[in-house]
Design a protein around this motif. Structure first.
Motif, PDB file in Angstrom:
ATOM      1  N   THR A   9       7.526  -1.014  11.589  1.00 21.56           N
ATOM      2  CA  THR A   9       6.990  -1.857  10.517  1.00 21.56           C
ATOM      3  C   THR A   9       5.632  -1.349  10.051  1.00 21.56           C
ATOM      4  N   ALA A  10       4.761  -1.018  11.005  1.00 22.09           N
ATOM      5  CA  ALA A  10       3.441  -0.489  10.652  1.00 22.09           C
ATOM      6  C   ALA A  10       3.566   0.839   9.913  1.00 22.09           C
ATOM      7  N   LEU A  11       4.505   1.676  10.331  1.00 21.30           N
ATOM      8  CA  LEU A  11       4.722   2.959   9.666  1.00 21.30           C
ATOM      9  C   LEU A  11       5.085   2.760   8.197  1.00 21.30           C
ATOM     10  N   LEU A  12       6.058   1.909   7.947  1.00 16.82           N
ATOM     11  CA  LEU A  12       6.496   1.674   6.571  1.00 16.82           C
ATOM     12  C   LEU A  12       5.389   1.043   5.733  1.00 16.82           C
ATOM     13  N   LEU A  13       4.646   0.120   6.321  1.00 10.43           N
ATOM     14  CA  LEU A  13       3.566  -0.534   5.584  1.00 10.43           C
ATOM     15  C   LEU A  13       2.440   0.439   5.263  1.00 10.43           C
ATOM     16  N   LEU A  14       2.048   1.256   6.236  1.00 12.77           N
ATOM     17  CA  LEU A  14       0.961   2.199   5.998  1.00 12.77           C
ATOM     18  C   LEU A  14       1.333   3.220   4.931  1.00 12.77           C
ATOM     19  N   VAL A  15       2.553   3.731   4.991  1.00 12.08           N
ATOM     20  CA  VAL A  15       2.983   4.706   3.990  1.00 12.08           C
ATOM     21  C   VAL A  15       3.085   4.054   2.614  1.00 12.08           C
ATOM     22  N   TYR A  16       3.667   2.867   2.567  1.00  8.81           N
ATOM     23  CA  TYR A  16       3.854   2.170   1.293  1.00  8.81           C
ATOM     24  C   TYR A  16       2.516   1.880   0.617  1.00  8.81           C
ATOM     25  N   PHE A  17       1.573   1.327   1.368  1.00  9.61           N
ATOM     26  CA  PHE A  17       0.290   0.985   0.762  1.00  9.61           C
ATOM     27  C   PHE A  17      -0.567   2.222   0.519  1.00  9.61           C
ATOM     28  N   ALA A  18      -0.398   3.274   1.314  1.00 13.16           N
ATOM     29  CA  ALA A  18      -1.110   4.525   1.034  1.00 13.16           C
ATOM     30  C   ALA A  18      -0.659   5.100  -0.301  1.00 13.16           C
ATOM     31  N   LEU A  19       0.638   5.052  -0.563  1.00 10.95           N
ATOM     32  CA  LEU A  19       1.156   5.528  -1.843  1.00 10.95           C
ATOM     33  C   LEU A  19       0.614   4.689  -2.997  1.00 10.95           C
ATOM     34  N   ARG A  20       0.583   3.384  -2.829  1.00  9.70           N
ATOM     35  CA  ARG A  20       0.132   2.506  -3.908  1.00  9.70           C
ATOM     36  C   ARG A  20      -1.373   2.627  -4.148  1.00  9.70           C
TER      37      ARG A  20
ATOM     38  N   GLU B 280      -1.264   9.977 -15.420  1.00 14.38           N
ATOM     39  CA  GLU B 280      -2.278   8.935 -15.264  1.00 14.38           C
ATOM     40  C   GLU B 280      -2.063   7.764 -16.215  1.00 14.38           C
ATOM     41  N   ARG B 281      -1.674   8.024 -17.437  1.00 19.30           N
ATOM     42  CA  ARG B 281      -1.557   6.966 -18.438  1.00 19.30           C
ATOM     43  C   ARG B 281      -0.206   6.255 -18.409  1.00 19.30           C
ATOM     44  N   ARG B 282       0.666   6.655 -17.519  1.00 18.90           N
ATOM     45  CA  ARG B 282       2.005   6.064 -17.469  1.00 18.90           C
ATOM     46  C   ARG B 282       2.168   5.317 -16.146  1.00 18.90           C
ATOM     47  N   LEU B 283       1.563   4.157 -16.076  1.00 12.67           N
ATOM     48  CA  LEU B 283       1.529   3.404 -14.827  1.00 12.67           C
ATOM     49  C   LEU B 283       2.925   3.042 -14.346  1.00 12.67           C
ATOM     50  N   GLU B 284       3.762   2.537 -15.230  1.00  9.37           N
ATOM     51  CA  GLU B 284       5.101   2.124 -14.814  1.00  9.37           C
ATOM     52  C   GLU B 284       5.922   3.315 -14.337  1.00  9.37           C
ATOM     53  N   SER B 285       5.784   4.449 -15.004  1.00 13.82           N
ATOM     54  CA  SER B 285       6.513   5.650 -14.576  1.00 13.82           C
ATOM     55  C   SER B 285       6.046   6.099 -13.201  1.00 13.82           C
ATOM     56  N   ARG B 286       4.741   6.012 -12.968  1.00 17.84           N
ATOM     57  CA  ARG B 286       4.207   6.400 -11.662  1.00 17.84           C
ATOM     58  C   ARG B 286       4.712   5.475 -10.565  1.00 17.84           C
ATOM     59  N   GLN B 287       4.756   4.188 -10.858  1.00 18.81           N
ATOM     60  CA  GLN B 287       5.220   3.224  -9.865  1.00 18.81           C
ATOM     61  C   GLN B 287       6.673   3.483  -9.483  1.00 18.81           C
ATOM     62  N   VAL B 288       7.497   3.743 -10.484  1.00 13.90           N
ATOM     63  CA  VAL B 288       8.912   4.010 -10.220  1.00 13.90           C
ATOM     64  C   VAL B 288       9.071   5.319  -9.450  1.00 13.90           C
ATOM     65  N   PHE B 289       8.300   6.334  -9.831  1.00 13.83           N
ATOM     66  CA  PHE B 289       8.465   7.645  -9.216  1.00 13.83           C
ATOM     67  C   PHE B 289       8.120   7.633  -7.733  1.00 13.83           C
ATOM     68  N   ILE B 290       6.969   7.076  -7.364  1.00 20.74           N
ATOM     69  CA  ILE B 290       6.563   7.167  -5.960  1.00 20.74           C
ATOM     70  C   ILE B 290       7.497   6.367  -5.056  1.00 20.74           C
ATOM     71  N   ARG B 291       8.015   5.251  -5.557  1.00 23.05           N
ATOM     72  CA  ARG B 291       8.962   4.485  -4.745  1.00 23.05           C
ATOM     73  C   ARG B 291      10.277   5.239  -4.600  1.00 23.05           C
ATOM     74  N   SER B 292      10.756   5.792  -5.709  1.00 22.78           N
ATOM     75  CA  SER B 292      11.998   6.562  -5.664  1.00 22.78           C
ATOM     76  C   SER B 292      11.825   7.815  -4.813  1.00 22.78           C
ATOM     77  N   PHE B 293      10.656   8.421  -4.904  1.00 21.51           N
ATOM     78  CA  PHE B 293      10.376   9.636  -4.144  1.00 21.51           C
ATOM     79  C   PHE B 293      10.439   9.368  -2.644  1.00 21.51           C
ATOM     80  N   PHE B 294       9.753   8.326  -2.192  1.00 21.32           N
ATOM     81  CA  PHE B 294       9.726   8.039  -0.758  1.00 21.32           C
ATOM     82  C   PHE B 294      11.096   7.609  -0.250  1.00 21.32           C
ATOM     83  N   VAL B 295      11.737   6.687  -0.962  1.00 22.73           N
ATOM     84  CA  VAL B 295      13.060   6.223  -0.535  1.00 22.73           C
ATOM     85  C   VAL B 295      14.062   7.374  -0.560  1.00 22.73           C
ATOM     86  N   GLY B 296      13.980   8.213  -1.594  1.00 24.76           N
ATOM     87  CA  GLY B 296      14.890   9.349  -1.683  1.00 24.76           C
ATOM     88  C   GLY B 296      14.710  10.324  -0.538  1.00 24.76           C
TER      89      GLY B 296
END
Length: 248
Positions: A62-73, A164-180
């Motif tokens: 749980t700590a691993l997933l949380l640390l990685v998730y919030f580090a990305l965000r 930098e100017r595409r916040l929604e694209s960045r949000q989708v990418f980093i989540r898809s990147f990690f899960v992928g």
């Protein structure tokens, strides 16, 4: 580093003005109930406090997933993004070099990871004591967590510099990147998966070797080499994106 305005901006926003406190509150609000439920749900008798063998493993994952998730965000500047000055301002208007900006962002990411680990450590040590986990296993776990957070977190910095100017694209990418990456590593070679590796280590399971070019490679070496290359690639992409022209 104190003279670096990019570093000071991040520190002031997250710790001076308190905009980063919700991040750490979320971390604790999720981790604490997971530990509590892992300890009490299997049994409500008095023997529960003698320790659940899986408590530390559940808490560590749980700590691993949380640390990685919030580090990305955090690296992706998803919290109060409107308060951060754009990279163009630092690189062009203020004359900061791409090296200075990159160093400040990486150092702040490290500071965030260190503070997050400091908050998680008491819960993990407590869980390890209840589960009677060896001290060496607890120490290695506490070393692996920031390592994973940094390796994946630099990809949040790279994403920020690229779009930098595409916040929604960045949000989708980093989540898809990690899960992928997690899914692909599990399908291709399970020891590459950070969750699977951590569980195997804590369960004292031997990692199967990777047979490549007719030669077996130790699972531990493959896992560490993979993550070092992954982190180095993300950092190199981050540096390249900061130094390119124009900045989008």
């Amino acid at each position: 580093m104190k003279s670096n305005p990019v570093w000071r901006e991040s520190i002031d926003l997250y710790f001076g003005e308190g905009h980063g406190f919700p991040v750490y509150l979320y971390l604790l609000v999720i981790l604490a109930p997971v530990e509590f439920l892992s300890l009490y749900l299997p049994s409500l008798d008095t023997q529960t406090w003698s320790g659940s063998a899986s408590l530390f493993r559940v808490s560590a994952v749980t700590a691993l997933l949380l640390l990685v998730y919030f580090a990305l965000r955090v690296a992706n500047q998803e919290f109060v993004p409107w308060r951060f000055r754009p990279l163009r301002y630092w690189l062009r208007d203020q004359g900061q070099t791409s090296v200075a900006v990159s160093r400040a962002q990486v150092y702040f990411l490290l500071a965030h990871i260190a503070f997050s680990l400091l908050l998680c450590a008491p819960f993990l040590i407590w869980a390890g004591a209840i589960a009677r986990t060896p001290l060496a296993s607890i120490a290695v776990t506490l070393a692996l967590l920031p390592f994973y957070a940094l390796v994946y977190g630099v990809w949040g910095l790279a994403t920020l510099a690229l779009w930098e100017r595409r916040l929604e694209s960045r949000q989708v990418f980093i989540r898809s990147f990690f899960v992928g990456l997690v899914i692909l590593s599990a399908l291709f070679y399970l020891p590459l998966n950070p969750v699977a590796f951590l569980l195997a280590f804590l369960s004292r399971q031997e990692l199967p070797p990777l047979v490549l070019f007719g030669r077996p490679w130790a699972g531990l070496h493959v896992h560490l080499a993979y993550h070092f290359v992954l982190g180095a690639t993300g950092y190199a992409l981050h540096r390249w994106a900061l130094g390119r022209e124009p900045i989008f």
